[in-house]
Design a protein around this motif. Structure first.
Motif, short mmCIF file in Angstrom:
data_model
loop_
_atom_site.label_atom_id
_atom_site.label_comp_id
_atom_site.label_asym_id
_atom_site.label_seq_id
_atom_site.Cartn_x
_atom_site.Cartn_y
_atom_site.Cartn_z
N LEU A 160 19.04 60.43 -23.62
CA LEU A 160 18.23 59.65 -22.69
C LEU A 160 18.93 59.55 -21.34
O LEU A 160 20.15 59.41 -21.28
CB LEU A 160 17.98 58.25 -23.25
CG LEU A 160 17.29 58.20 -24.63
CD1 LEU A 160 17.14 56.76 -25.07
CD2 LEU A 160 15.94 58.90 -24.58
N ARG A 161 18.16 59.59 -20.29
CA ARG A 161 18.74 59.58 -18.95
C ARG A 161 19.45 58.25 -18.67
O ARG A 161 20.53 58.22 -18.10
CB ARG A 161 17.65 59.83 -17.90
CG ARG A 161 18.19 59.99 -16.49
CD ARG A 161 17.06 60.33 -15.55
NE ARG A 161 16.46 61.61 -15.88
CZ ARG A 161 16.93 62.79 -15.48
NH1 ARG A 161 18.01 62.84 -14.72
NH2 ARG A 161 16.32 63.90 -15.82
N GLY A 220 22.76 61.02 -36.09
CA GLY A 220 22.21 60.63 -34.81
C GLY A 220 22.29 61.74 -33.77
O GLY A 220 21.36 61.95 -32.99
N LEU A 221 23.40 62.48 -33.77
CA LEU A 221 23.54 63.59 -32.82
C LEU A 221 22.55 64.69 -33.14
O LEU A 221 21.99 65.32 -32.22
CB LEU A 221 24.97 64.13 -32.87
CG LEU A 221 26.06 63.22 -32.27
CD1 LEU A 221 27.44 63.81 -32.51
CD2 LEU A 221 25.82 63.00 -30.79
N ARG A 222 22.33 64.97 -34.40
CA ARG A 222 21.35 66.01 -34.77
C ARG A 222 19.95 65.59 -34.35
O ARG A 222 19.15 66.43 -33.91
CB ARG A 222 21.42 66.28 -36.26
CG ARG A 222 22.72 66.96 -36.71
CD ARG A 222 22.64 67.45 -38.14
NE ARG A 222 23.89 68.05 -38.58
CZ ARG A 222 24.27 69.29 -38.28
NH1 ARG A 222 23.48 70.06 -37.58
NH2 ARG A 222 25.43 69.76 -38.72
N ILE A 223 19.62 64.31 -34.49
CA ILE A 223 18.33 63.82 -34.05
C ILE A 223 18.19 64.02 -32.53
O ILE A 223 17.14 64.48 -32.04
CB ILE A 223 18.15 62.35 -34.43
CG1 ILE A 223 18.00 62.21 -35.94
CG2 ILE A 223 16.93 61.75 -33.74
CD1 ILE A 223 18.02 60.78 -36.43
N SER A 224 19.24 63.69 -31.79
CA SER A 224 19.18 63.83 -30.33
C SER A 224 19.06 65.30 -29.92
O SER A 224 18.38 65.62 -28.95
CB SER A 224 20.42 63.22 -29.70
OG SER A 224 20.47 61.81 -29.92
N LEU A 225 19.73 66.19 -30.65
CA LEU A 225 19.66 67.62 -30.32
C LEU A 225 18.29 68.20 -30.62
O LEU A 225 17.86 69.16 -29.95
CB LEU A 225 20.73 68.38 -31.10
CG LEU A 225 22.18 68.18 -30.65
CD1 LEU A 225 23.14 68.90 -31.59
CD2 LEU A 225 22.38 68.68 -29.23
#
Length: 227
Positions: A160-161, A220-225
């Protein structure tokens, strides 16, 4: 963890430490915030030793929680922007070792530093010397929990920005048990009561966070990627 995995983890930890050391401002901001809060608070409420001592447990822990939170927004930001997260996901070692190294380096240079700085600030707030071991022990057990819970929020908001506000909204409710137990341990020490129960609960939370937290960060990182 195998010997090869340990070598990879040590190499990654050294790399993360060097990268953090090249950004002294990022390291100094949480510590300066922690010190400024503890320094300005007596000026705001007055120099009454009994009042300062009564409010010190909550103040120290609120300052520590906010200082850790302040340092977490950019935990994975640069790795996300330069493509390192994709490389972690594609490497044969997976994402767990890099995540462990990054979180460990962050705690060593932020959480541990807060723990070592806290006794000095505690004395400034009028805490007696006999309460400082309880303060150090509670922070040593509580700051890893704060770091790992914050890392989960940072992983979920890395794409997210302007994820700082959302990170705070996600993480602050999870910090409440640590805040209550940590300040409770210091308050019990001030009153001459046993602190072992508070420390055992903090130790249990730390063990749970160390066991499950890294896997939640990876998820969480995989979701963001994949967004």
């Amino acid at each position: 963890m195998s010997s090869a995995g340990m070598r990879v983890f040590a190499s990654l930890l050294r790399r993360e430490g060097l990268l953090l050391a090249r950004r002294p401002a990022a390291l100094a901001n949480p510590l300066v915030f922690f010190a400024v809060v503890a320094t300005l608070f007596p000026l705001a409420i007055g120099a009454d030793p009994s009042l300062l001592q009564q409010m010190a447990p909550g103040l120290v822990w609120v300052a520590a929680v906010l200082a850790v939170l302040l340092s977490l927004d950019g935990l994975f930001r640069e790795d996300f922007e330069d493509g390192s997260l994709e490389q972690w996901a594609l490497s044969r070692h997976g994402m767990l070792l890099p995540v462990l190294a990054k979180v460990a380096a962050h705690w060593l240079l932020c959480g541990l530093a807060l723990t070592l700085l806290a006794p000095l600030l505690g004395l400034m707030l009028g805490l007696p010397a006999h309460s400082l071991p309880a303060l150090i022990a509670a922070l040593a057990l509580g700051t890893p929990v704060l770091t790992l819970l914050g890392a989960i929020g940072a992983a979920l908001t890395v794409g997210l920005r302007r994820g700082g506000l959302l990170l705070a909204l996600l993480v602050l409710p999870l910090y409440i048990p640590v805040l209550i137990l940590g300040s409770g341990a210091l308050r019990a020490a001030l009153e001459g009561l046993p602190v072992s129960g508070f420390l055992l609960w903090l130790g249990s939370l730390a063990a749970l966070a160390l066991t499950l937290g890294p896997w939640a960060v990876v998820a969480g990182l995989r979701i963001s990627l994949n967004e």
